[in-house]
Design a protein around this motif. Structure first.
Motif, short mmCIF file in Angstrom:
data_model
loop_
_atom_site.label_atom_id
_atom_site.label_comp_id
_atom_site.label_asym_id
_atom_site.label_seq_id
_atom_site.Cartn_x
_atom_site.Cartn_y
_atom_site.Cartn_z
N PRO A 1 -73.66 14.73 2.00
CA PRO A 1 -74.02 13.90 3.15
C PRO A 1 -73.07 12.70 3.28
N GLY A 2 -72.66 12.44 4.49
CA GLY A 2 -71.77 11.32 4.73
C GLY A 2 -70.31 11.63 4.58
N ALA A 3 -69.96 12.81 4.06
CA ALA A 3 -68.55 13.16 3.87
C ALA A 3 -67.97 13.68 5.18
N GLU A 4 -66.69 13.45 5.35
CA GLU A 4 -66.03 13.91 6.55
C GLU A 4 -65.70 15.40 6.41
N VAL A 5 -65.86 16.13 7.51
CA VAL A 5 -65.64 17.58 7.51
C VAL A 5 -64.53 17.87 8.53
N THR A 6 -63.65 18.79 8.14
CA THR A 6 -62.57 19.22 9.02
C THR A 6 -62.69 20.71 9.26
N VAL A 7 -62.70 21.08 10.54
CA VAL A 7 -62.75 22.49 10.93
C VAL A 7 -61.40 22.82 11.58
N THR A 8 -60.70 23.78 10.99
CA THR A 8 -59.39 24.17 11.49
C THR A 8 -59.46 25.62 11.95
N LEU A 9 -58.95 25.85 13.18
CA LEU A 9 -59.01 27.19 13.77
C LEU A 9 -57.61 27.58 14.22
N ARG A 10 -57.12 28.71 13.70
CA ARG A 10 -55.79 29.20 14.05
C ARG A 10 -55.89 30.69 14.37
N GLY A 11 -55.00 31.14 15.25
CA GLY A 11 -54.97 32.57 15.50
C GLY A 11 -54.60 32.91 16.91
N ARG A 12 -54.26 34.18 17.10
CA ARG A 12 -53.93 34.71 18.42
C ARG A 12 -54.11 36.22 18.36
N PRO A 13 -54.17 36.87 19.52
CA PRO A 13 -54.33 38.33 19.52
C PRO A 13 -53.20 39.02 18.77
N VAL B 1 -70.00 21.67 17.42
CA VAL B 1 -69.39 20.45 16.87
C VAL B 1 -70.00 19.21 17.51
N ALA B 2 -70.19 19.25 18.84
CA ALA B 2 -70.78 18.11 19.53
C ALA B 2 -72.21 17.86 19.05
N GLU B 3 -72.92 18.92 18.78
CA GLU B 3 -74.31 18.77 18.32
C GLU B 3 -74.38 18.09 16.96
N VAL B 4 -73.52 18.51 16.02
CA VAL B 4 -73.57 17.90 14.69
C VAL B 4 -73.01 16.49 14.73
N ARG B 5 -72.09 16.21 15.62
CA ARG B 5 -71.62 14.83 15.76
C ARG B 5 -72.74 13.93 16.26
N GLU B 6 -73.50 14.44 17.20
CA GLU B 6 -74.62 13.66 17.72
C GLU B 6 -75.65 13.39 16.64
N ALA B 7 -75.73 14.30 15.68
CA ALA B 7 -76.67 14.10 14.57
C ALA B 7 -76.15 13.13 13.53
N GLY B 8 -74.93 12.59 13.73
CA GLY B 8 -74.41 11.58 12.82
C GLY B 8 -73.41 12.08 11.82
N MET B 9 -72.95 13.30 11.95
CA MET B 9 -72.00 13.85 10.99
C MET B 9 -70.57 13.61 11.47
N ARG B 10 -69.71 13.22 10.55
CA ARG B 10 -68.30 13.00 10.89
C ARG B 10 -67.56 14.32 10.76
N ILE B 11 -67.03 14.80 11.88
CA ILE B 11 -66.39 16.12 11.89
C ILE B 11 -65.18 16.07 12.80
N THR B 12 -64.13 16.75 12.36
CA THR B 12 -62.89 16.85 13.13
C THR B 12 -62.62 18.32 13.40
N LEU B 13 -62.43 18.66 14.66
CA LEU B 13 -62.13 20.04 15.04
C LEU B 13 -60.67 20.14 15.44
N ASP B 14 -59.92 20.96 14.73
CA ASP B 14 -58.50 21.18 14.99
C ASP B 14 -58.32 22.65 15.36
#
Length: 410
Positions: A337-349, A291-304
């Motif tokens: 290109p230029g659109a905001e991306v949201t990554v959502t991660l849920r779960g447990r063992p 996520v940090a790498e793609v943000r550095e490349a200029g992409m708007r991304i939210t990690l939840d």
């Protein structure tokens, strides 16, 4: 999942040619006598002639000269007819059964022909031909009796000889069928082993191709985006140009490194790497770096993310999640290109791991980007192999979403 192994046609034909009972069996495919065939045929001919000479001597002592001469001629013809036993075993056995009734000198040839029938024909034919042979032998005792031997004993001896010869021939036939069956099994086992090797190689090539797509597509997309920015914004500030050039250089370096590792896998097996240090595979804990790498490349991304300790996730599951997010971000960068991306991660063992990647509708016109959709197909296969499932498709607001669930054992 049941796998059906399809044998190569040339090996199947070879197996059939050597298989028991088939038209291409050992007897059916011989068109010329081998050295072994000549030895066997000559031996049977000599044995039949020897038995015929013994019978001719007895016949000469108790018969007239004309009968003895006719007996010798018929016995000689019967011995010569044995050279036809491979081509017409049944017909020869029936003919010699009839001749043996009046010519005791044909007894040896008759037994040899009966042996050939037992070797080459199934039990049903052997049974009725054997019955004919025993009938002929019994009749011969009364037509041409031997004064020195009791008639009943002579008949019993003839029947016993016929049974022994028939049993011997059937034993030889069973042994031949066993050898041919073992040969057939060996050929098929060899063909199946060859197919297993080919399928293993194909699966390995598919895995390598999937890994190359997942890894290199991400790097090359970064190269394409920043190279396009430099092309269309030649008047950009020097800081932006330097930043884009740095991303291009770093992405090119990473792409070459990934490609070098994959080629290294192709060149040598794992045991021949001499313990060389390998680049660690991505895990769920590596997702923050992506996520940090793609943000550095200029992409708007939210990690939840609700996963408090990503390091506890299984390595295979974490790697699959990483590749799914990586491919989804690559597709979003190419097609929105230029659109905001949201990554959502849920779960447990014990409950499994759910990952959602959504991007909004693209901002402004999107230049045509080549793509075959193989990345999403590869992600679906990867999730299925990991025991999970993956779905994807457009959203009502014009964006695109990727949803996957993967198992996380307790």
């Amino acid at each position: 999942m049941t796998r059906t192994w399809l044998l190569p046609s040339h090996l199947v034909e070879a197996a059939r040619a050597g298989g028991p009972g088939g038209p291409g069996g050992a007897e059916g495919r011989r068109t010329r006598r081998t050295v072994r065939d000549w030895v066997v045929d000559t031996t049977l001919f000599l044995l039949a002639a020897f038995v015929g000479l013994l019978a001719a001597e007895t016949s000469a002592q108790h018969s007239s000269e004309a009968v003895a001469l006719a007996d010798q001629i018929l016995g000689g013809l019967a011995c010569c007819a044995l050279w036809l036993r491979r081509r017409w075993p049944v017909g020869l056995a029936l003919a010699l059964s009839a001749v043996g009734v009046v010519a005791p000198t044909a007894g040896g040839a008759f037994l040899a022909s009966l042996f050939s029938v037992a070797v080459r024909r199934p039990f049903r034919e052997v049974a009725w031909i054997g019955a004919v042979a025993m009938t002929s032998s019994t009749v011969q005792v009364f037509v041409r009796p031997d004064p020195e031997i009791n008639i009943v004993l002579n008949a019993v001896l003839g029947i016993v000889l016929i049974l022994l010869v028939t049993a011997w021939g059937m034993l030889v036939r069973s042994r031949r069928r066993l050898v041919e069956a073992l040969r057939d099994r060996a050929l098929r086992a060899e063909a199946e082993a060859e197919l297993r090797v080919e399928q293993a190689q194909r699966l390995a090539r598919e895995a390598i191709a999937r890994e190359m797509h997942d890894v290199l597509a991400h790097r090359l997309t970064l190269l394409s985006v920043h190279a396009g920015a430099l092309e269309f914004r030649p008047d950009a500030p020097p800081e932006q140009i330097a930043r884009a050039a740095g991303v291009i250089r770093e992405s090119a370096h990473e792409a070459l490194q990934d490609l070098r590792e994959i080629i290294g896998v192709l060149r040598a097996p794992d045991e021949d790497k001499g313990g060389a240090a390998e680049r660690p595979q991505p895990t769920l804990a590596s997702l923050d770096g992506l996520v940090a790498e793609v943000r550095e490349a200029g992409m708007r991304i939210t990690l939840d993310s609700e996963v408090t300790d990503p390091g506890t996730a299984p390595a295979a599951t974490g790697r699959t999640v990483y590749r799914i997010v990586q491919e989804a971000l690559t597709n979003a960068r190419k097609h929105a290109p230029g659109a905001e991306v949201t990554v959502t991660l849920r779960g447990r063992p014990g409950e499994g791991l759910t990952v959602d990647v959504r991007n909004a509708a693209p901002v402004g016109p999107v230049p045509p980007v080549p793509g075959s959709g193989q990345g999403l197909i590869g992600l679906t296969e990867r999730a299925t192999l990991a025991g999970g499932r993956l779905g994807h498709g457009p959203t009502p607001d014009g964006g695109f979403a990727v949803h996957a669930w993967l198992p996380w054992p307790a």
